[in-house]
Design a protein around this motif. Structure first.
Motif, PDB file in Angstrom:
ATOM      1  N   TRP A 286      -5.955  -5.537   5.164  1.00  0.00           N
ATOM      2  CA  TRP A 286      -4.821  -6.333   4.716  1.00  0.00           C
ATOM      3  C   TRP A 286      -3.773  -6.408   5.813  1.00  0.00           C
ATOM      4  CZ3 TRP A 286       0.477  -5.662   3.502  1.00  0.00           C
ATOM      5  CH2 TRP A 286       1.056  -6.707   2.762  1.00  0.00           C
ATOM      6  N   ASN A 287      -3.357  -7.621   6.147  1.00  0.00           N
ATOM      7  CA  ASN A 287      -2.298  -7.833   7.139  1.00  0.00           C
ATOM      8  C   ASN A 287      -1.571  -9.125   6.801  1.00  0.00           C
ATOM      9  OD1 ASN A 287      -0.743  -7.592   9.583  1.00  0.00           O
ATOM     10  ND2 ASN A 287      -2.051  -9.181  10.470  1.00  0.00           N
ATOM     11  N   TYR A 288      -0.297  -8.989   6.442  1.00  0.00           N
ATOM     12  CA  TYR A 288       0.511 -10.125   6.010  1.00  0.00           C
ATOM     13  C   TYR A 288       0.968 -10.923   7.223  1.00  0.00           C
ATOM     14  CZ  TYR A 288       4.360 -12.445   3.450  1.00  0.00           C
ATOM     15  OH  TYR A 288       5.222 -13.347   2.871  1.00  0.00           O
ATOM     16  N   THR A 289       0.426 -12.123   7.396  1.00  0.00           N
ATOM     17  CA  THR A 289       0.804 -12.970   8.518  1.00  0.00           C
ATOM     18  C   THR A 289       0.894 -14.421   8.082  1.00  0.00           C
ATOM     19  OG1 THR A 289       0.115 -13.839  10.691  1.00  0.00           O
ATOM     20  CG2 THR A 289      -1.627 -12.994   9.256  1.00  0.00           C
ATOM     21  N   SER A 383      -6.595  -5.114  -2.504  1.00  0.00           N
ATOM     22  CA  SER A 383      -6.897  -3.807  -1.912  1.00  0.00           C
ATOM     23  C   SER A 383      -6.339  -3.741  -0.492  1.00  0.00           C
ATOM     24  CB  SER A 383      -8.412  -3.599  -1.885  1.00  0.00           C
ATOM     25  OG  SER A 383      -8.738  -2.384  -1.246  1.00  0.00           O
ATOM     26  N   GLY A 384      -5.688  -2.631  -0.200  1.00  0.00           N
ATOM     27  CA  GLY A 384      -5.091  -2.432   1.115  1.00  0.00           C
ATOM     28  C   GLY A 384      -3.612  -2.722   1.154  1.00  0.00           C
ATOM     29  N   SER A 385      -3.098  -3.417   0.127  1.00  0.00           N
ATOM     30  CA  SER A 385      -1.667  -3.772   0.114  1.00  0.00           C
ATOM     31  C   SER A 385      -0.854  -2.845  -0.781  1.00  0.00           C
ATOM     32  CB  SER A 385      -1.491  -5.211  -0.386  1.00  0.00           C
ATOM     33  OG  SER A 385      -1.659  -5.298  -1.787  1.00  0.00           O
ATOM     34  N   GLU A 386      -1.432  -1.727  -1.194  1.00  0.00           N
ATOM     35  CA  GLU A 386      -0.803  -0.896  -2.225  1.00  0.00           C
ATOM     36  C   GLU A 386       0.616  -0.452  -1.874  1.00  0.00           C
ATOM     37  OE1 GLU A 386      -5.177  -0.789  -2.850  1.00  0.00           O
ATOM     38  OE2 GLU A 386      -3.860  -0.533  -1.109  1.00  0.00           O
ATOM     39  N   ASP A 387       0.903  -0.221  -0.622  1.00  0.00           N
ATOM     40  CA  ASP A 387       2.246   0.213  -0.244  1.00  0.00           C
ATOM     41  C   ASP A 387       3.289  -0.870  -0.503  1.00  0.00           C
ATOM     42  OD1 ASP A 387       1.355   2.681   0.495  1.00  0.00           O
ATOM     43  OD2 ASP A 387       1.358   2.298   2.642  1.00  0.00           O
ATOM     44  N   THR A 396       3.339  -8.412  -6.495  1.00  0.00           N
ATOM     45  CA  THR A 396       2.983  -8.056  -7.862  1.00  0.00           C
ATOM     46  C   THR A 396       3.272  -6.602  -8.189  1.00  0.00           C
ATOM     47  OG1 THR A 396       1.165  -8.088  -9.479  1.00  0.00           O
ATOM     48  CG2 THR A 396       0.573  -7.544  -7.204  1.00  0.00           C
ATOM     49  N   ASN A 397       3.650  -6.379  -9.439  1.00  0.00           N
ATOM     50  CA  ASN A 397       3.820  -5.022  -9.956  1.00  0.00           C
ATOM     51  C   ASN A 397       2.570  -4.531 -10.671  1.00  0.00           C
ATOM     52  OD1 ASN A 397       6.416  -5.069  -9.018  1.00  0.00           O
ATOM     53  ND2 ASN A 397       7.409  -4.980 -11.020  1.00  0.00           N
ATOM     54  N   ARG A 398       1.544  -5.341 -10.717  1.00  0.00           N
ATOM     55  CA  ARG A 398       0.319  -4.981 -11.434  1.00  0.00           C
ATOM     56  C   ARG A 398      -0.569  -4.164 -10.500  1.00  0.00           C
ATOM     57  NH1 ARG A 398      -0.834 -10.779 -14.566  1.00  0.00           N
ATOM     58  NH2 ARG A 398       1.326 -11.032 -15.277  1.00  0.00           N
ATOM     59  N   GLY A 399      -0.804  -2.938 -10.860  1.00  0.00           N
ATOM     60  CA  GLY A 399      -1.586  -2.058 -10.003  1.00  0.00           C
ATOM     61  C   GLY A 399      -0.842  -0.762  -9.756  1.00  0.00           C
ATOM     62  N   PRO A 400      -1.546   0.231  -9.203  1.00  0.00           N
ATOM     63  CA  PRO A 400      -0.992   1.580  -9.105  1.00  0.00           C
ATOM     64  C   PRO A 400      -0.275   1.881  -7.782  1.00  0.00           C
ATOM     65  CG  PRO A 400      -3.318   1.625  -8.552  1.00  0.00           C
ATOM     66  CD  PRO A 400      -2.993   0.186  -8.855  1.00  0.00           C
ATOM     67  N   GLY A 401      -0.073   0.898  -6.930  1.00  0.00           N
ATOM     68  CA  GLY A 401       0.430   1.165  -5.589  1.00  0.00           C
ATOM     69  C   GLY A 401       1.889   1.577  -5.544  1.00  0.00           C
ATOM     70  N   ALA A 402       2.307   2.062  -4.363  1.00  0.00           N
ATOM     71  CA  ALA A 402       3.677   2.539  -4.175  1.00  0.00           C
ATOM     72  C   ALA A 402       4.694   1.412  -4.297  1.00  0.00           C
ATOM     73  CB  ALA A 402       3.796   3.211  -2.802  1.00  0.00           C
TER      74      ALA A 402
END
Length: 467
Positions: A286-289, A383-387, A396-402
């Motif tokens: 995952w890389n936001y560009t 997947s990979g964007s959890e932080d 999104t707030n859906r999911g267990p990430g930080a």
């Protein structure tokens, strides 16, 4: 969410040039290009004062080197020229209906034919308020608006320009800064990526695209090209694997980042993006560009008819007009591709109307605009964007990430997702509360003023209990 730390970049350039790694001449055109384009849009698209916009939205980036920037506004010819430190000069030109464009080095900006006129039809989405700003009667909502507009006594400031709250399809509260009104177009920065998500979704519903097939990019058509395997879904989710910088965070090197050069210097943004090599196998990193979204923008253009006029006509006919978005400008680059990563200006009410499309699962006025399941898929975490908590064109707030836990802890419900742009642009969508919240303005407070926006969300939900 592009943010350009000019002062830090120049300090870094001074150090790194001494080491021979970078040249300030590479970063300077990004800085002058940023200045000319943003001021052009602010003046000619939004009707803002150039001096105030510079003070609120650009000068905080420049910091101690602001004195090295210069700009002139030519209202007669609809253009802005900007220079930085004598190293670069940029010119942006306003084109009616298509916004501002980088015209540096060209005698004139490319002329674009306007979209063909179509018979006006009533929007599918009805009225959300009267002509005047909605003043809430509930003291708790008034207090929440007061808190949203609270200004810091010293820098960094939040410069809130507009807040709109829609509950059960009607505006229940809104407020604007002194120089902003209900019809004033405001930049969404990377919230524009969510609009690109919608345009892709419409093409999927029409049967023109398959998001899980190889993306229809001619430069990657050879199956032997490792980029041939990249899908539209991977471009939406920012896990294409392309090596094209990053648009997520600011650092001392942002002015050298290729994604910033693509937006503010290059005439053909998608052509630059499609030349990027792979850094990782598609779907694995995952890389936001902004490069991913500019490629999606080119796909929209190709599928809509191949010209800027056809693309704008498609966006209006299939999205903006159906939602009743009347004060919106989607900007295009010099090659005729929409700058779908970062450059749509719309009134706060129009951004709220866009949010209602996603609040109602892509259905407006009984008509399905987006494919069934598209909204939930867009809000599903990648997947990979959890932080950070990223879906497919939405945060999104859906999911267990930080990232999701942080926002939930500060007041946003767990089912919320949002179109989000740099420096505090938010369209927060909360299905469980039948609620859309828009907050716009150049916030320089930490985390793009996220904690204050989450607090405002919590206060609005409390105020509306039982409503």
């Amino acid at each position: 969410m592009p943010r350009l730390p000019i002062a830090a970049s120049i300090l870094a350039a001074a150090v790194l040039t001494a080491c021979g790694h970078f040249s300030p001449g590479r970063a300077a055109p990004v800085i002058s290009g940023y200045l000319s384009h943003q001021l052009c849009s602010a003046v000619f698209v939004a009707g803002r004062s150039p001096d105030r916009y510079y003070r609120d939205a650009i000068e905080p980036l420049a910091g101690p080197v602001a004195f090295l920037t210069r700009f002139t506004v030519d209202r007669e010819h609809g253009e802005v020229r900007a220079t930085f430190a004598g190293l670069a000069e940029s010119r942006a030109v306003y084109r009616p209906q298509f916004g501002c464009v980088n015209a540096t080095g060209r005698a004139s900006a490319s002329e674009l034919s306007p979209p063909a006129q179509s018979e006006a039809t009533p929007p599918l989405l009805g009225a959300i308020a009267g002509a005047a700003p909605v003043q809430p009667a509930e003291p708790a909502l008034v207090a929440a608006l007061d808190h949203a507009f609270d200004e810091t006594t010293q820098a960094p400031h939040r410069f809130t320009q507009a807040v709109v709250v829609i509950h059960k399809d009607r505006i229940v509260a809104e407020r604007y800064a002194s120089d902003v009104g209900v019809d004033t177009p405001l930049t969404g920065w990377s919230a524009t990526k969510s609009v690109t998500n919608a345009l892709i979704g419409i093409l999927v519903r029409q049967g023109k695209l398959d998001i899980h097939a190889p993306a229809p990019i001619m430069a990657w058509a050879d199956p032997r090209d490792p980029r041939h395997a990249i899908t539209i879904d991977q471009l939406l989710r920012m896990n294409s694997g392309l090596d094209m910088g990053q648009s997520l965070t600011s650092s001392v090197l942002t002015a050298f980042d290729p994604s910033a050069q693509m937006i503010f210097v290059d005439a053909d943004t998608a052509a630059m993006a499609q030349r990027a090599p792979l850094a990782y196998p598609p779907g694995t990193h995952w890389n936001y560009t902004n490069a991913n979204t500019q490629l999606l923008s080119r796909i929209v253009r190709d599928q809509a008819g191949g010209t800027a006029a056809a693309t704008l006509g498609f966006a209006r006919r299939e999205l903006f007009d159906k939602l009743g978005m009347q004060h919106v400008t989607l900007e295009f680059d010099a090659a005729g591709t929409p700058i779908g990563a970062s450059h749509m200006w719309a009134s706060a009410r129009d951004w709220a109307r866009f949010g209602l499309l996603y609040l109602h699962d892509g259905v407006v006025g009984g008509q399905r605009i987006l494919p069934a399941g598209w909204v939930d898929d867009s809000a599903a975490p990648t997947s990979g964007s959890e932080d950070f908590g990223y879906g497919a064109g939405f945060w999104t707030n859906r999911g267990p990430g930080a990232g999701a836990r942080y926002r939930i802890r500060h007041g946003m419900p767990a089912d919320a997702f949002m179109a989000r742009g740099s420096n505090g642009q938010y369209v927060v969508i909360i299905p469980s509360k039948d609620l859309v919240i828009v907050r716009l303005g150049p916030a320089w407070t930490p985390r793009d003023d996220m904690e204050r926006v989450a607090q405002f969300t919590r206060e609005v939900i409390e105020a509306l209990k039982g409503g």
